[in-house]
Design a protein around this motif. Structure first.
Motif, PDB file in Angstrom:
ATOM      1  N   ASP A 150      42.416 -17.396   9.885  1.00 12.31           N
ATOM      2  CA  ASP A 150      43.429 -17.037  10.887  1.00 12.31           C
ATOM      3  C   ASP A 150      43.406 -18.036  12.051  1.00 12.31           C
ATOM      4  O   ASP A 150      44.450 -18.382  12.610  1.00 12.31           O
ATOM      5  N   VAL A 151      42.213 -18.509  12.420  1.00 11.81           N
ATOM      6  CA  VAL A 151      42.126 -19.504  13.498  1.00 11.81           C
ATOM      7  C   VAL A 151      42.835 -20.788  13.048  1.00 11.81           C
ATOM      8  O   VAL A 151      43.574 -21.409  13.816  1.00 11.81           O
ATOM      9  N   VAL A 152      42.634 -21.175  11.785  1.00  8.25           N
ATOM     10  CA  VAL A 152      43.327 -22.357  11.246  1.00  8.25           C
ATOM     11  C   VAL A 152      44.836 -22.157  11.362  1.00  8.25           C
ATOM     12  O   VAL A 152      45.575 -23.062  11.780  1.00  8.25           O
ATOM     13  N   ARG A 153      45.299 -20.951  11.035  1.00  5.76           N
ATOM     14  CA  ARG A 153      46.750 -20.666  11.127  1.00  5.76           C
ATOM     15  C   ARG A 153      47.241 -20.866  12.570  1.00  5.76           C
ATOM     16  O   ARG A 153      48.298 -21.446  12.798  1.00  5.76           O
ATOM     17  N   CYS A 154      46.450 -20.379  13.543  1.00  7.30           N
ATOM     18  CA  CYS A 154      46.838 -20.537  14.962  1.00  7.30           C
ATOM     19  C   CYS A 154      46.961 -22.021  15.303  1.00  7.30           C
ATOM     20  O   CYS A 154      47.910 -22.452  15.966  1.00  7.30           O
ATOM     21  N   LEU A 155      45.983 -22.801  14.854  1.00  5.53           N
ATOM     22  CA  LEU A 155      45.987 -24.237  15.161  1.00  5.53           C
ATOM     23  C   LEU A 155      47.177 -24.921  14.497  1.00  5.53           C
ATOM     24  O   LEU A 155      47.845 -25.763  15.116  1.00  5.53           O
ATOM     25  N   HIS A 173      32.754  -6.426  13.572  1.00  3.76           N
ATOM     26  CA  HIS A 173      31.625  -7.077  12.890  1.00  3.76           C
ATOM     27  C   HIS A 173      30.508  -7.519  13.829  1.00  3.76           C
ATOM     28  O   HIS A 173      29.497  -8.043  13.354  1.00  3.76           O
ATOM     29  N   GLY A 174      30.695  -7.418  15.131  1.00  3.77           N
ATOM     30  CA  GLY A 174      29.678  -7.899  16.072  1.00  3.77           C
ATOM     31  C   GLY A 174      29.931  -9.353  16.458  1.00  3.77           C
ATOM     32  O   GLY A 174      30.686 -10.067  15.782  1.00  3.77           O
ATOM     33  N   SER A 175      29.281  -9.789  17.553  1.00  6.05           N
ATOM     34  CA  SER A 175      29.607 -11.125  18.087  1.00  6.05           C
ATOM     35  C   SER A 175      29.151 -12.248  17.156  1.00  6.05           C
ATOM     36  O   SER A 175      29.677 -13.357  17.205  1.00  6.05           O
ATOM     37  N   GLY A 176      28.163 -11.963  16.264  1.00  5.95           N
ATOM     38  CA  GLY A 176      27.718 -12.979  15.310  1.00  5.95           C
ATOM     39  C   GLY A 176      28.830 -13.412  14.366  1.00  5.95           C
ATOM     40  O   GLY A 176      28.744 -14.470  13.727  1.00  5.95           O
ATOM     41  N   PHE A 177      29.902 -12.610  14.287  1.00  7.38           N
ATOM     42  CA  PHE A 177      31.009 -12.946  13.391  1.00  7.38           C
ATOM     43  C   PHE A 177      31.698 -14.251  13.794  1.00  7.38           C
ATOM     44  O   PHE A 177      32.359 -14.899  12.975  1.00  7.38           O
ATOM     45  N   LEU A 178      31.504 -14.656  15.059  1.00  5.55           N
ATOM     46  CA  LEU A 178      32.092 -15.928  15.491  1.00  5.55           C
ATOM     47  C   LEU A 178      31.557 -17.082  14.637  1.00  5.55           C
ATOM     48  O   LEU A 178      32.300 -18.008  14.301  1.00  5.55           O
ATOM     49  N   SER A 179      30.237 -17.042  14.293  1.00  6.35           N
ATOM     50  CA  SER A 179      29.675 -18.121  13.457  1.00  6.35           C
ATOM     51  C   SER A 179      30.310 -18.091  12.071  1.00  6.35           C
ATOM     52  O   SER A 179      30.609 -19.142  11.498  1.00  6.35           O
ATOM     53  N   ALA A 187      32.395 -21.108  10.333  1.00  3.47           N
ATOM     54  CA  ALA A 187      32.048 -21.625   9.000  1.00  3.47           C
ATOM     55  C   ALA A 187      33.281 -21.593   8.087  1.00  3.47           C
ATOM     56  O   ALA A 187      33.522 -22.533   7.320  1.00  3.47           O
ATOM     57  N   GLU A 188      34.074 -20.537   8.182  1.00  4.61           N
ATOM     58  CA  GLU A 188      35.298 -20.440   7.359  1.00  4.61           C
ATOM     59  C   GLU A 188      36.281 -21.554   7.712  1.00  4.61           C
ATOM     60  O   GLU A 188      36.920 -22.148   6.848  1.00  4.61           O
ATOM     61  N   MET A 189      36.374 -21.809   9.014  1.00  9.96           N
ATOM     62  CA  MET A 189      37.258 -22.897   9.465  1.00  9.96           C
ATOM     63  C   MET A 189      36.804 -24.234   8.899  1.00  9.96           C
ATOM     64  O   MET A 189      37.590 -25.028   8.392  1.00  9.96           O
ATOM     65  N   MET A 246      38.596 -26.956   6.328  1.00 13.47           N
ATOM     66  CA  MET A 246      38.798 -28.366   6.686  1.00 13.47           C
ATOM     67  C   MET A 246      38.135 -29.276   5.653  1.00 13.47           C
ATOM     68  O   MET A 246      38.726 -30.276   5.228  1.00 13.47           O
ATOM     69  N   GLU A 247      36.926 -28.912   5.242  1.00 17.09           N
ATOM     70  CA  GLU A 247      36.213 -29.760   4.277  1.00 17.09           C
ATOM     71  C   GLU A 247      36.932 -29.788   2.934  1.00 17.09           C
ATOM     72  O   GLU A 247      37.058 -30.834   2.310  1.00 17.09           O
ATOM     73  N   ALA A 248      37.445 -28.628   2.508  1.00 12.91           N
ATOM     74  CA  ALA A 248      38.144 -28.573   1.210  1.00 12.91           C
ATOM     75  C   ALA A 248      39.354 -29.497   1.203  1.00 12.91           C
ATOM     76  O   ALA A 248      39.809 -29.931   0.143  1.00 12.91           O
ATOM     77  N   ARG A 249      39.874 -29.805   2.390  1.00 14.52           N
ATOM     78  CA  ARG A 249      41.056 -30.692   2.463  1.00 14.52           C
ATOM     79  C   ARG A 249      40.721 -32.050   3.069  1.00 14.52           C
ATOM     80  O   ARG A 249      41.613 -32.812   3.409  1.00 14.52           O
ATOM     81  N   SER A 250      39.451 -32.304   3.210  1.00 12.45           N
ATOM     82  CA  SER A 250      38.994 -33.560   3.826  1.00 12.45           C
ATOM     83  C   SER A 250      39.663 -33.808   5.178  1.00 12.45           C
ATOM     84  O   SER A 250      40.035 -34.936   5.513  1.00 12.45           O
TER      85      SER A 250
END
Ligand code: FMN
Length: 263
Positions: A182-187, A203-209, A213-215, A219-223
Motif C-alpha cells: 500500500d505504501v508503494v501504491r501511495c508513492l 499488529h503493533g508498532s513492529g509492523f512498520l519493519s 520489508a514488503e516495500m 522494489m527488488e523484484a523490479r530492480s
C-alpha cells in the motif's frame, strides 16, 4: 489535541496532558514530531497551534473536521472558513502547517489548490470519519470504531494521483494504508508520505519493519533502486480532461470485468 470537541472533560487537563506527551516525544523521538490539531473556533485553533509550537512540534496538521449539518450553510462558507483558519494559524506560528482534509467537497481539487495558495505546506488526504451505526437491540446509536482495510486506500489514492503533479505541496495519504505494498501504491500516486494508524493498532508498532520489508521486496523484484525512481509514476500528468477520461475508462473496465454486474 481536540480543542473543544469534548466539553465534558476540563480542557486545561486534556491540553496539559497532550502538551506534555508532545514535549517528551519531541525531545526523545529522534524524528520530527508533527502535532495534529482539531479545533472548533478560530480563536481556539490559533491558541492551540501556538501552544503546540511552543511544546516542540516540528509542524502542525490542522484536522479540518466539520459536519455541515445546517442546510443554510453553503459550501462556499465552509471553504472560506477553512481558508481563514489556515491563514490565522499561519500568521501565529513559524513552523510548517499542513491540512488534513475531508473528501466531501464539490470540487476537492479546487479546495486543495486554494489551501496551497493560502500557504498549506502539505495536504493530508483524507480525514477518516467514524460514523455511528444504528444498533437495533436495543434501538440506539452504535459507537464501534472500525479499523480500516486496504480498500479504503482507493479514494485518497485517486485524489493524490490527480493532484500531486498539479499542486506544489507535499502530499500525505491517510486512510487504508495497511501493508508495504500500500505504501508503494501511495508513492506511485505521487505521495511524499504514507500515514498508518489502523495497521499499527492491529499488529503493533513492529509492523512498520514488516511494511518496510514488503516495500523493499517489491522494489527488488523490479530492480528499482530508489523511491525517486518510481515516485509519481502513476500520477496524472496530462490535462484534467485526460484524467477524467482515464477514470471513466477504469470505471467501464471495472463494470465489464465484474461478472456479478452482468452485461
Ligand atoms: C483510535 C484512533 C484514533 C484517532 N484519532 C485521531 C485524531 O485524534 N486526529 C486525527 O486527525 N485522526 C485520528 N485518527 C484517524 C487517523 O489519523 C487516520 O486518519 C485514520 O485512522 C485512517 O488511517 P488508517 O487507515 O491508517 O487507520 C484516529 C484513528 C484511530 C483508529
Amino acid at each position: 489535541v481536540n480543542g473543544g470537541f469534548f466539553p465534558a472533560v476540563p480542557q486545561a487537563t486534556v491540553l496539559d496532558g497532550r502538551l506534555s506527551v508532545l514535549r517528551r516525544a519531541a525531545e526523545r523521538a529522534g524524528v520530527p514530531v508533527i502535532a495534529s490539531l482539531n479545533g472548533c473556533t478560530q480563536a481556539g485553533w490559533v491558541h492551540f497551534a501556538r501552544k503546540l509550537e511552543q511544546a516542540g512540534a516540528a509542524a502542525i496538521e490542522l484536522n479540518f473536521w466539520h459536519i455541515a449539518a445546517d442546510p443554510d450553510e453553503t459550501g462556499t462558507e465552509v471553504e472560506e472558513r477553512f481558508i481563514a483558519i489556515l491563514r490565522a494559524v499561519k500568521a501565529e506560528v513559524s513552523i510548517p502547517v499542513s491540512i488534513k482534509l475531508p473528501p466531501f467537497f464539490s470540487a476537492p481539487g479546487n479546495m486543495a489548490k486554494r489551501l496551497v495558495e493560502a500557504g498549506a505546506a502539505g495536504l493530508v488526504l483524507f480525514n477518516r470519519f467514524y460514523e455511528p451505526g444504528l444498533d437495533l437491540h436495543p434501538v440506539a446509536p452504535e459507537a464501534d470504531a472500525q479499523l480500516s482495510t486496504s480498500y479504503e486506500l482507493r479514494l485518497p489514492l485517486i485524489w493524490t494521483g490527480l493532484l500531486s503533479r498539479r499542486l506544489q505541496t507535499s502530499f500525505a495519504v491517510s486512510g487504508g494504508v495497511n501493508s508495504g505494498e500500500d505504501v508503494v501504491r501511495c508513492l506511485l500516486a505521487g505521495a511524499d508520505v504514507a500515514m498508518v494508524t489502523s495497521a499499527l493498532l492491529r499488529h503493533g508498532s513492529g509492523f512498520l519493519s514488516t511494511m518496510l520489508a514488503e516495500m523493499q521486496a517489491w522494489m527488488e523484484a523490479r530492480s528499482v533502486e530508489s523511491v525517486a525512481a518510481f515516485k509519481g509514476q502513476l500520477a496524472a500528468h496530462g490535462t484534467a480532461q485526460a484524467a477524467e477520461t482515464f477514470l471513466r475508462d477504469q470505471y467501464r473496465r471495472i463494470l465489464s470485468s465484474t461478472p456479478a454486474f452482468g452485461q
